[in-house]
Design an enzyme around this catalytic site. Structure first.
Site, PDB file in Angstrom:
ATOM      1  N   GLY A  71       0.783  -1.239   0.000  1.00  0.00           N
ATOM      2  CA  GLY A  71       0.000   0.000   0.000  1.00  0.00           C
ATOM      3  C   GLY A  71       0.810   1.281   0.000  1.00  0.00           C
ATOM      4  CD  GLN A  72       6.319   0.971   1.274  1.00  0.00           C
ATOM      5  OE1 GLN A  72       7.176   1.620   0.687  1.00  0.00           O
ATOM      6  NE2 GLN A  72       6.577  -0.158   1.908  1.00  0.00           N
ATOM      7  CB  THR A  73       3.127   6.904  -1.884  1.00  0.00           C
ATOM      8  OG1 THR A  73       2.817   7.171  -0.523  1.00  0.00           O
ATOM      9  CG2 THR A  73       2.547   7.984  -2.762  1.00  0.00           C
ATOM     10  CB  ILE A  75       3.400  -0.207  -3.999  1.00  0.00           C
ATOM     11  CG1 ILE A  75       4.840  -0.307  -3.499  1.00  0.00           C
ATOM     12  CG2 ILE A  75       2.940  -1.580  -4.498  1.00  0.00           C
ATOM     13  CD1 ILE A  75       5.018  -1.253  -2.314  1.00  0.00           C
TER      14      ILE A  75
END
Ligand SMILES: Nc1nc2c(ncn2[C@@H]2O[C@H](COP(=O)(O)OP(=O)(O)OP(=O)(O)O)[C@@H](O)[C@H]2O)c(=O)[nH]1
Ligand SMILES: [Mg+2]
Length: 184
Positions: A71-73, A75
């Site tokens: 869920g990282q920016t 990704i």
């Protein structure tokens, strides 16, 4: 007896097939924790997901292929690579992360606009309800405004991957809906 009828119903309507479920949400929301809570029934130690985890979960005669995406920016733009043939979305919110609730809402809306997901049902899990600072479901939905969603089967529930509370209730709802949508 109920189980026998349930099995007969599943066979009769040819819903003994695999379903594809995506778990999405901001980094740190608890997606991977929920995936493994579903699979092994315990809280596991996680690290930020770079890419994805995928597990097959057999639940009430149904085989689910559950994809947990990072869920990282950096990704999030790759989430769309996984949308094809998805029947259900589990969108996980960290109920204590009030500062990023609006961002979570924006990412959710962006995702729901995708044509490939137009028939997918949506389960929003407000995770980390075991923590004192967790916001209530109503407060979270004041920001997410799910009531506005048209032509979409959705539900919002509180849960805790840590204690397991709410996880099975969520999956029960999801399975009932995907089964209903896929009766042939
Ligand atoms: N107290 C509490 N902590 C939780 C819960 N669920 C997850 N956590 C913790 O929150 C942190 C992030 O959990 P992850 O499951 O790795 O989060 P994620 O959504 O997969 O994050 P990314 O892979 O970076 O997208 C970890 O330290 C978990 O132990 C919960 O229900 N309660
Ligand atoms: Mg993860």
């Amino acid at each position: 007896m109920g189980q026998i009828f349930s099995n007969m119903f599943d066979r009769l309507f040819n819903i003994n097939k695999d379903f594809r479920i995506l778990i999405l949400g901001l980094d740190g929301a608890g997606k991977t924790s929920i995936l493994y809570r579903l699979q092994i029934g315990e809280i596991v130690t996680t690290k930020p997901t770079i890419g994805f985890n995928v597990e097959t979960i057999n639940y009430k005669n149904i085989k689910l292929n559950v994809w947990d995406l990072g869920g990282q920016t950096s990704i999030r733009p790759y989430w769309r690579c996984y949308y094809t043939n998805t029947q259900g979305i589990i969108f996980v919110v960290d109920s204590t992360d009030t500062e990023r609730l609006q961002l979570a809402s924006t990412e959710l809306r962006t995702m729901l606009k995708e044509e490939e997901l137009k028939d997918a049902c949506l389960l929003v899990l407000c995770n980390k309800q075991d923590l004192q600072t967790a916001q209530s479901i109503d407060k979270i939905n004041e920001v997410l405004q799910l009531y506005d969603l048209k032509d979409r089967n959705w539900s919002i529930l509180g849960c805790s991957a840590k204690t397991g509370d709410g996880i099975n209730e969520g999956l029960d709802w999801l399975i009932d809906v995907v089964k209903e949508n896929n009766i042939e």
